[in-house]
Design a protein around this motif. Structure first.
Motif, PDB file in Angstrom:
ATOM      1  N   MET A 188       0.785  -1.093  -0.127  1.00  0.00           N
ATOM      2  CA  MET A 188      -0.021   0.010  -0.003  1.00  0.00           C
ATOM      3  C   MET A 188       0.751   1.257  -0.021  1.00  0.00           C
ATOM      4  O   MET A 188       1.717   1.190   0.739  1.00  0.00           O
ATOM      5  N   GLU A 189       0.161   2.250  -0.623  1.00  0.00           N
ATOM      6  CA  GLU A 189       1.040   3.415  -0.670  1.00  0.00           C
ATOM      7  C   GLU A 189       0.102   4.794  -0.123  1.00  0.00           C
ATOM      8  O   GLU A 189      -1.167   4.425   0.154  1.00  0.00           O
ATOM      9  N   GLN A 190       0.842   5.544   0.387  1.00  0.00           N
ATOM     10  CA  GLN A 190      -0.066   6.713   0.660  1.00  0.00           C
ATOM     11  C   GLN A 190      -0.357   7.879  -0.505  1.00  0.00           C
ATOM     12  O   GLN A 190       0.538   7.799  -1.446  1.00  0.00           O
ATOM     13  N   ASP A 191      -1.532   8.117  -0.560  1.00  0.00           N
ATOM     14  CA  ASP A 191      -1.990   9.186  -1.533  1.00  0.00           C
ATOM     15  C   ASP A 191      -2.992  10.222  -0.975  1.00  0.00           C
ATOM     16  O   ASP A 191      -3.272  10.165   0.263  1.00  0.00           O
ATOM     17  N   SER A 192      -3.413  11.215  -1.920  1.00  0.00           N
ATOM     18  CA  SER A 192      -4.126  12.183  -1.321  1.00  0.00           C
ATOM     19  C   SER A 192      -5.592  12.148  -1.147  1.00  0.00           C
ATOM     20  O   SER A 192      -6.269  12.946  -0.501  1.00  0.00           O
ATOM     21  N   ASP A 193      -6.416  11.415  -2.062  1.00  0.00           N
ATOM     22  CA  ASP A 193      -7.755  11.417  -2.065  1.00  0.00           C
ATOM     23  C   ASP A 193      -8.366  10.104  -2.493  1.00  0.00           C
ATOM     24  O   ASP A 193      -7.656   9.069  -3.048  1.00  0.00           O
ATOM     25  N   GLY A 194      -9.810   9.992  -2.445  1.00  0.00           N
ATOM     26  CA  GLY A 194     -10.306   8.892  -2.837  1.00  0.00           C
ATOM     27  C   GLY A 194     -11.726   8.744  -2.273  1.00  0.00           C
ATOM     28  O   GLY A 194     -12.291   9.567  -1.468  1.00  0.00           O
ATOM     29  N   MET A 213      -4.330   0.526  -2.486  1.00  0.00           N
ATOM     30  CA  MET A 213      -3.996  -0.862  -2.737  1.00  0.00           C
ATOM     31  C   MET A 213      -4.005  -1.094  -4.302  1.00  0.00           C
ATOM     32  O   MET A 213      -5.184  -0.892  -5.014  1.00  0.00           O
ATOM     33  N   HIS A 214      -3.189  -1.801  -4.509  1.00  0.00           N
ATOM     34  CA  HIS A 214      -3.016  -2.404  -6.047  1.00  0.00           C
ATOM     35  C   HIS A 214      -3.712  -3.849  -6.041  1.00  0.00           C
ATOM     36  O   HIS A 214      -3.608  -4.709  -5.260  1.00  0.00           O
ATOM     37  N   ASN A 215      -3.930  -4.392  -7.233  1.00  0.00           N
ATOM     38  CA  ASN A 215      -4.140  -5.589  -7.722  1.00  0.00           C
ATOM     39  C   ASN A 215      -5.489  -6.012  -6.913  1.00  0.00           C
ATOM     40  O   ASN A 215      -5.572  -7.184  -6.317  1.00  0.00           O
ATOM     41  N   VAL A 216      -6.487  -5.074  -6.613  1.00  0.00           N
ATOM     42  CA  VAL A 216      -7.952  -5.422  -5.912  1.00  0.00           C
ATOM     43  C   VAL A 216      -8.675  -5.909  -6.942  1.00  0.00           C
ATOM     44  O   VAL A 216      -8.728  -5.507  -8.121  1.00  0.00           O
ATOM     45  N   ARG A 217      -9.297  -7.081  -6.637  1.00  0.00           N
ATOM     46  CA  ARG A 217      -9.994  -7.659  -7.494  1.00  0.00           C
ATOM     47  C   ARG A 217     -11.407  -7.289  -7.534  1.00  0.00           C
ATOM     48  O   ARG A 217     -12.080  -6.914  -6.408  1.00  0.00           O
TER      49      ARG A 217
END
Length: 132
Positions: free
Chosen positions: A1-7, A89-93
């Motif tokens: 996981m990485e930190q990011d700014s919005d979602g 989160m990457h590779n989320v199904r």
């Protein structure tokens, strides 16, 4: 996981004496994430949460109650931790029939995250920093 700014995805963070922990609330199930130690992939039914998405040929995933669900894609989802940070989160199904959004502890383990907990709380760290 990485930190990011919005979602738009939501999880709940409870502040403990010295750390933060991800927890599940009684709100609408499709709005929250559940940490699942038996899950092989991060999964969600919320196609609108993907910031990057790639369709896949339909495949079946066997769930813990021995029924199968269909996955139709894979991508990146941003999670708002309500602790003031965003996680990616990457590779989320993408699993349209899923009732709950699942975070796979097995996937986090493979990515180098460590987890510990007790008293109904779990903490994820990576490189000695709180991750979730």
């Amino acid at each position: 996981m990485e930190q990011d700014s919005d979602g738009e995805s939501a999880v709940t963070i409870s502040q403990l004496d010295t750390s933060y922990a991800l927890s599940v609330t009684g709100d609408e199930a499709s709005e929250n994430w559940v940490i699942d130690s038996g899950c092989t992939h991060h999964m969600t039914s919320r196609c609108d949460w993907f910031t990057e998405f790639r369709e896949l040929q339909s495949t079946k995933i066997l769930l813990g109650d021995f029924h199968t669900v269909e996955t139709l894609g894979i991508g990146t989802v941003r999670i708002n931790t309500h602790g003031g940070s965003m996680k990616v989160m990457h590779n989320v199904r993408y699993v349209p029939s899923l009732r709950r959004n699942l975070i796979s502890t097995g996937t986090l383990d493979k990515l180098g995250f460590k987890h510990s907990g007790g008293m109904g709380k779990i903490v994820f760290t990576k490189n000695s920093k709180y991750a979730l």
